[in-house]
Design a protein around this motif. Structure first.
Motif, PDB file in Angstrom:
ATOM      1  N   ARG A 240       0.834  -1.204   0.000  1.00 58.38           N
ATOM      2  CA  ARG A 240       0.000   0.000   0.000  1.00 58.38           C
ATOM      3  C   ARG A 240       0.872   1.259   0.000  1.00 58.38           C
ATOM      4  NH1 ARG A 240      -4.447  -2.182   4.398  1.00 58.38           N
ATOM      5  NH2 ARG A 240      -2.586  -2.355   5.718  1.00 58.38           N
ATOM      6  N   ASN A 241       0.322   2.333  -0.549  1.00 59.19           N
ATOM      7  CA  ASN A 241       1.039   3.609  -0.563  1.00 59.19           C
ATOM      8  C   ASN A 241       1.459   3.986   0.853  1.00 59.19           C
ATOM      9  OD1 ASN A 241       0.358   3.531  -3.241  1.00 59.19           O
ATOM     10  ND2 ASN A 241      -0.754   5.463  -3.269  1.00 59.19           N
TER      11      ASN A 241
ATOM     12  N   SER B 211      17.481  -2.802  -5.648  1.00 58.25           N
ATOM     13  CA  SER B 211      16.764  -1.927  -4.708  1.00 58.25           C
ATOM     14  C   SER B 211      16.575  -0.495  -5.210  1.00 58.25           C
ATOM     15  CB  SER B 211      17.457  -1.949  -3.344  1.00 58.25           C
ATOM     16  OG  SER B 211      17.557  -3.283  -2.857  1.00 58.25           O
ATOM     17  N   PRO B 212      17.626   0.206  -5.677  1.00 58.80           N
ATOM     18  CA  PRO B 212      17.412   1.581  -6.125  1.00 58.80           C
ATOM     19  C   PRO B 212      16.570   1.684  -7.392  1.00 58.80           C
ATOM     20  CG  PRO B 212      19.685   0.913  -6.524  1.00 58.80           C
ATOM     21  CD  PRO B 212      19.057  -0.174  -5.716  1.00 58.80           C
ATOM     22  N   VAL B 213      16.625   0.657  -8.240  1.00 61.04           N
ATOM     23  CA  VAL B 213      15.786   0.665  -9.443  1.00 61.04           C
ATOM     24  C   VAL B 213      14.314   0.586  -9.048  1.00 61.04           C
ATOM     25  CG1 VAL B 213      15.164  -0.612 -11.538  1.00 61.04           C
ATOM     26  CG2 VAL B 213      17.575  -0.333 -10.922  1.00 61.04           C
ATOM     27  N   LEU B 214      13.992  -0.319  -8.112  1.00 63.72           N
ATOM     28  CA  LEU B 214      12.606  -0.448  -7.674  1.00 63.72           C
ATOM     29  C   LEU B 214      12.136   0.834  -6.994  1.00 63.72           C
ATOM     30  CD1 LEU B 214      10.053  -2.090  -7.441  1.00 63.72           C
ATOM     31  CD2 LEU B 214      10.982  -3.167  -5.377  1.00 63.72           C
ATOM     32  N   ALA B 215      13.016   1.461  -6.214  1.00 67.42           N
ATOM     33  CA  ALA B 215      12.654   2.729  -5.566  1.00 67.42           C
ATOM     34  C   ALA B 215      12.193   3.751  -6.602  1.00 67.42           C
ATOM     35  CB  ALA B 215      13.841   3.272  -4.766  1.00 67.42           C
ATOM     36  N   LYS B 216      12.893   3.815  -7.735  1.00 71.13           N
ATOM     37  CA  LYS B 216      12.537   4.771  -8.784  1.00 71.13           C
ATOM     38  C   LYS B 216      11.275   4.346  -9.532  1.00 71.13           C
ATOM     39  CE  LYS B 216      17.275   6.380  -9.353  1.00 71.13           C
ATOM     40  NZ  LYS B 216      18.512   6.255 -10.134  1.00 71.13           N
ATOM     41  N   GLU B 217      11.089   3.046  -9.693  1.00 72.07           N
ATOM     42  CA  GLU B 217       9.902   2.555 -10.392  1.00 72.07           C
ATOM     43  C   GLU B 217       8.622   2.804  -9.593  1.00 72.07           C
ATOM     44  OE1 GLU B 217      12.017  -0.965 -13.068  1.00 72.07           O
ATOM     45  OE2 GLU B 217      10.735  -1.538 -11.368  1.00 72.07           O
ATOM     46  N   LEU B 218       8.756   2.979  -8.286  1.00 71.21           N
ATOM     47  CA  LEU B 218       7.582   3.209  -7.431  1.00 71.21           C
ATOM     48  C   LEU B 218       7.338   4.699  -7.194  1.00 71.21           C
ATOM     49  CD1 LEU B 218       8.000   0.274  -4.887  1.00 71.21           C
ATOM     50  CD2 LEU B 218       6.592   0.375  -6.945  1.00 71.21           C
TER      51      LEU B 218
ATOM     52  N   GLY C 295       5.969   8.272  -6.878  1.00 69.00           N
ATOM     53  CA  GLY C 295       4.607   8.765  -6.713  1.00 69.00           C
ATOM     54  C   GLY C 295       3.758   7.988  -5.740  1.00 69.00           C
ATOM     55  N   ARG C 296       4.281   6.882  -5.194  1.00 70.09           N
ATOM     56  CA  ARG C 296       3.479   6.050  -4.285  1.00 70.09           C
ATOM     57  C   ARG C 296       3.941   6.154  -2.834  1.00 70.09           C
ATOM     58  NH1 ARG C 296       3.150   0.191  -6.853  1.00 70.09           N
ATOM     59  NH2 ARG C 296       2.306  -0.199  -4.761  1.00 70.09           N
ATOM     60  N   ASP C 297       4.960   6.966  -2.552  1.00 76.09           N
ATOM     61  CA  ASP C 297       5.467   7.133  -1.182  1.00 76.09           C
ATOM     62  C   ASP C 297       5.866   5.788  -0.573  1.00 76.09           C
ATOM     63  OD1 ASP C 297       6.193   8.450   1.183  1.00 76.09           O
ATOM     64  OD2 ASP C 297       4.177   8.270   2.032  1.00 76.09           O
ATOM     65  N   ILE C 298       6.514   4.942  -1.382  1.00 71.72           N
ATOM     66  CA  ILE C 298       7.031   3.654  -0.908  1.00 71.72           C
ATOM     67  C   ILE C 298       8.548   3.701  -0.983  1.00 71.72           C
ATOM     68  CG2 ILE C 298       7.176   1.168  -1.343  1.00 71.72           C
ATOM     69  CD1 ILE C 298       4.342   1.372  -2.574  1.00 71.72           C
ATOM     70  N   THR C 299       9.209   3.467   0.130  1.00 69.75           N
ATOM     71  CA  THR C 299      10.670   3.436   0.130  1.00 69.75           C
ATOM     72  C   THR C 299      11.163   2.017  -0.139  1.00 69.75           C
ATOM     73  OG1 THR C 299      10.817   3.052   2.518  1.00 69.75           O
ATOM     74  CG2 THR C 299      10.814   5.345   1.781  1.00 69.75           C
TER      75      THR C 299
END
Length: 247
Positions: free
Chosen positions: A132-133, A166-173, A175-179
């Motif tokens: 969840r966001n 990990s950093p790639v997924l951080a960027k892909e998410l 706008g969702r406020d998910i770290t």
């Protein structure tokens, strides 16, 4: 307690023992409902659930191979059914087998890569779709990627992949406020780590850092707790949790 009263929910892979167990217990103490994903240690996973429930928390245990996408999807399904959603995912399941490159059994290398790389990817894939966001995804790396110790090439290579994911997924998410972060422990006093090591070896490893002690599973869980909760401005990072061990 019904699922409607649960504020935040965590899935912890490898949660039946060692660092994963400490993480599951710490997140439960922080007030999160916890799903413990285990591969084979059903008795130990159930014991963690019982301990969490005895302390007033909520937990379930789900059997799954982290590299099996259908089993992991079912683990997320079970969590959503029990607690209403998923907010935090901690990937602490892992395999460490050591050998020199010249002597490494390539079938063993493939097995380690299946759990550590594919497993992280599979769990992160479900997390990306379903957390969840406002949530957090925490992968597990290792300080050995920087230390470069002999016999650790196969293991360090799998964790180098985690550092890349990990950093790639951080960027892909966006706008969702998910770290999304990775935690990289140094030598930590788990049963698995201590098994087969003599006192001299343990003492030498303890003195690699200026604190001159091994880490404890609780030391690592404390950092995971921070990243899962208040540490919202740390994102896309590998956080080294090793007492200042020289690289």
């Amino acid at each position: 307690m019904t699922s409607s009263t649960v504020s935040r929910v965590a899935i912890v892979t490898g949660g039946s023992r060692g660092i994963g167990r400490a993480v599951a217990e710490r997140l439960a103490a922080d007030g999160l409902a916890v799903t413990i994903v285990y591969r084979s240690n059903e008795q130990e996973a159930d014991a963690v659930v019982e301990k969490i429930e005895a302390g007033g928390g909520q937990a379930i245990a789900v059997q799954a191979d982290v590299a099996d996408e259908e089993a992991i999807a079912r683990a997320f399904d079970a969590t959503e059914e029990a607690f209403g959603g998923v907010d935090v995912v901690v990937n602490s399941a892992g395999v460490m087998i050591l050998s020199s490159i010249a002597d490494f059994d390539l079938d063993v290398l493939d097995r380690m890569h299946r759990t550590n790389i594919r497993g992280t990817f599979v769990v992160d894939q479900q997390a990306a779709r379903r957390v969840r966001n406002g949530g957090a995804i925490i992968n597990f790396s290792t300080s050995v990627t920087k230390l470069g110790s002999p016999t650790y090439a196969g293991y360090a290579a799998t964790k180098g992949a985690v550092d890349a994911i990990s950093p790639v997924l951080a960027k892909e998410l966006r706008g969702r406020d998910i770290t999304v972060n990775a935690v990289a422990p140094g030598p930590t006093a788990t049963e698995l780590f201590l098994d087969g090591k003599d006192e001299e070896t343990i003492d030498r490893l303890a003195k690699l850092n200026p604190m001159e002690r091994l880490g404890t599973p609780e030391d690592i869980a404390e950092v995971v707790s921070f990243l899962a909760g208040p540490g919202r401005w740390i994102n896309g990072q590998t956080v080294y949790v090793n007492g200042g061990m020289v690289h």
